[in-house]
Design an enzyme around this catalytic site. Sequence first.
Site, PDB file in Angstrom:
ATOM      1  N   ARG A  50      -0.858   1.342 -11.509  1.00  0.00           N
ATOM      2  CA  ARG A  50      -1.275   2.633 -12.247  1.00  0.00           C
ATOM      3  C   ARG A  50      -0.443   2.887 -13.487  1.00  0.00           C
ATOM      4  O   ARG A  50      -0.894   3.212 -14.660  1.00  0.00           O
ATOM      5  CB  ARG A  50      -1.591   3.729 -11.412  1.00  0.00           C
ATOM      6  CG  ARG A  50      -2.688   3.492 -10.210  1.00  0.00           C
ATOM      7  CD  ARG A  50      -2.655   2.317  -9.405  1.00  0.00           C
ATOM      8  NE  ARG A  50      -1.388   2.258  -8.639  1.00  0.00           N
ATOM      9  CZ  ARG A  50      -0.954   1.261  -7.873  1.00  0.00           C
ATOM     10  NH1 ARG A  50      -1.625   0.168  -8.042  1.00  0.00           N
ATOM     11  NH2 ARG A  50       0.221   1.231  -7.298  1.00  0.00           N
ATOM     12  N   CYS A  85      -2.270   8.379  -4.001  1.00  0.00           N
ATOM     13  CA  CYS A  85      -1.550   7.674  -5.219  1.00  0.00           C
ATOM     14  C   CYS A  85      -1.693   9.082  -6.219  1.00  0.00           C
ATOM     15  O   CYS A  85      -2.765   8.990  -6.665  1.00  0.00           O
ATOM     16  CB  CYS A  85      -2.015   6.405  -5.556  1.00  0.00           C
ATOM     17  SG  CYS A  85      -1.261   6.171  -7.204  1.00  0.00           S
ATOM     18  N   THR A  87      -0.482   8.749  -9.532  1.00  0.00           N
ATOM     19  CA  THR A  87      -0.714   8.267 -10.868  1.00  0.00           C
ATOM     20  C   THR A  87      -2.218   7.987 -10.939  1.00  0.00           C
ATOM     21  O   THR A  87      -2.704   8.253 -11.893  1.00  0.00           O
ATOM     22  CB  THR A  87       0.213   7.040 -10.914  1.00  0.00           C
ATOM     23  OG1 THR A  87       1.522   7.372 -10.424  1.00  0.00           O
ATOM     24  CG2 THR A  87       0.219   6.506 -12.398  1.00  0.00           C
ATOM     25  N   THR A 129       6.484   9.115 -11.436  1.00  0.00           N
ATOM     26  CA  THR A 129       6.430   7.979 -11.981  1.00  0.00           C
ATOM     27  C   THR A 129       6.202   7.992 -13.758  1.00  0.00           C
ATOM     28  O   THR A 129       5.809   9.240 -13.782  1.00  0.00           O
ATOM     29  CB  THR A 129       5.322   6.881 -11.865  1.00  0.00           C
ATOM     30  OG1 THR A 129       4.033   7.346 -12.129  1.00  0.00           O
ATOM     31  CG2 THR A 129       5.231   6.426 -10.238  1.00  0.00           C
ATOM     32  N   LYS A 169       9.069   0.588  -3.499  1.00  0.00           N
ATOM     33  CA  LYS A 169       8.087  -0.407  -3.501  1.00  0.00           C
ATOM     34  C   LYS A 169       8.493  -1.725  -3.375  1.00  0.00           C
ATOM     35  O   LYS A 169       8.118  -2.581  -2.962  1.00  0.00           O
ATOM     36  CB  LYS A 169       7.401  -0.213  -5.133  1.00  0.00           C
ATOM     37  CG  LYS A 169       6.731   0.777  -5.260  1.00  0.00           C
ATOM     38  CD  LYS A 169       5.958   1.000  -6.510  1.00  0.00           C
ATOM     39  CE  LYS A 169       4.898   2.147  -6.886  1.00  0.00           C
ATOM     40  NZ  LYS A 169       3.642   1.749  -5.717  1.00  0.00           N
ATOM     41  N   CYS A 199       5.041  11.581  -6.284  1.00  0.00           N
ATOM     42  CA  CYS A 199       4.839  10.125  -6.064  1.00  0.00           C
ATOM     43  C   CYS A 199       4.839   9.930  -4.738  1.00  0.00           C
ATOM     44  O   CYS A 199       5.626  10.448  -3.994  1.00  0.00           O
ATOM     45  CB  CYS A 199       5.971   9.413  -6.770  1.00  0.00           C
ATOM     46  SG  CYS A 199       5.881   7.520  -6.450  1.00  0.00           S
TER      47      CYS A 199
END
Length: 238
Positions: A50, A85, A87, A129, A169, A199
Amino acid sequence: MEQKSLGVIGGMGPKATSVFFDKVVDRTDAHKDQEHINMIILNHATLPDRTNAILTNTGDNFLQAIKRDFSILESAGVANIAIPCNTSHYFYDELQKMTSIPIINMVEETIKEIYETYGEHTKVGILATNGTIRSGIYAKVSEKYNLNLYTPEAALQEKVMDIIYNGVKSDLDVDPGKLEELIKQLVEKEQCKCVILACTELSCIKLSEEIAGYCIDAMNVLVERSIVRSGKQVKPMK
């Protein structure tokens, strides 16, 4: 209250999706299997990144890839959709146009909770992010509620991205102290009243009770709204 099924479009990332599911189970006021929420979880891990989609103006690739997920959830008869999520909420309006099922707006609900807790003109820090920060999605809603959103300076933001992409991640253990130090900087140095964990990867990191007290975790807000909209009651945080 009528019990409703919840649809979840996950995989952004997979670990954050598993944490979301665990939190929904843990926070639902249930005492046997049948009192929990029926959930359809799509762990769509191959969705385009994203942040990259926002920064390279390739959002259409993400939107095209996620389109079929809504058809699956509509066929399953879910009443609401959660997308753990932050983003991805840059594309919220486009996503909502793809389905008649209400999508819980993680960003709006988080800012609303801060407003109701701290009131107008509160200085609020954000850890997210680059995509979420540069998209301005939290800044836009903060302005709507007359909150003063403070975004980290470049060096601190780089540390946030390192924790997210080279830590969680990458399926590596992250020292909670690294994240806690960033939160302390925003609270002590920048005088932020609270800090948004914007996030879902950051939600995977266990913080000390003291530091967690300064944070509004967008994941937790989404969990609570998901439970209530599914016709259940939320258990208090332990």
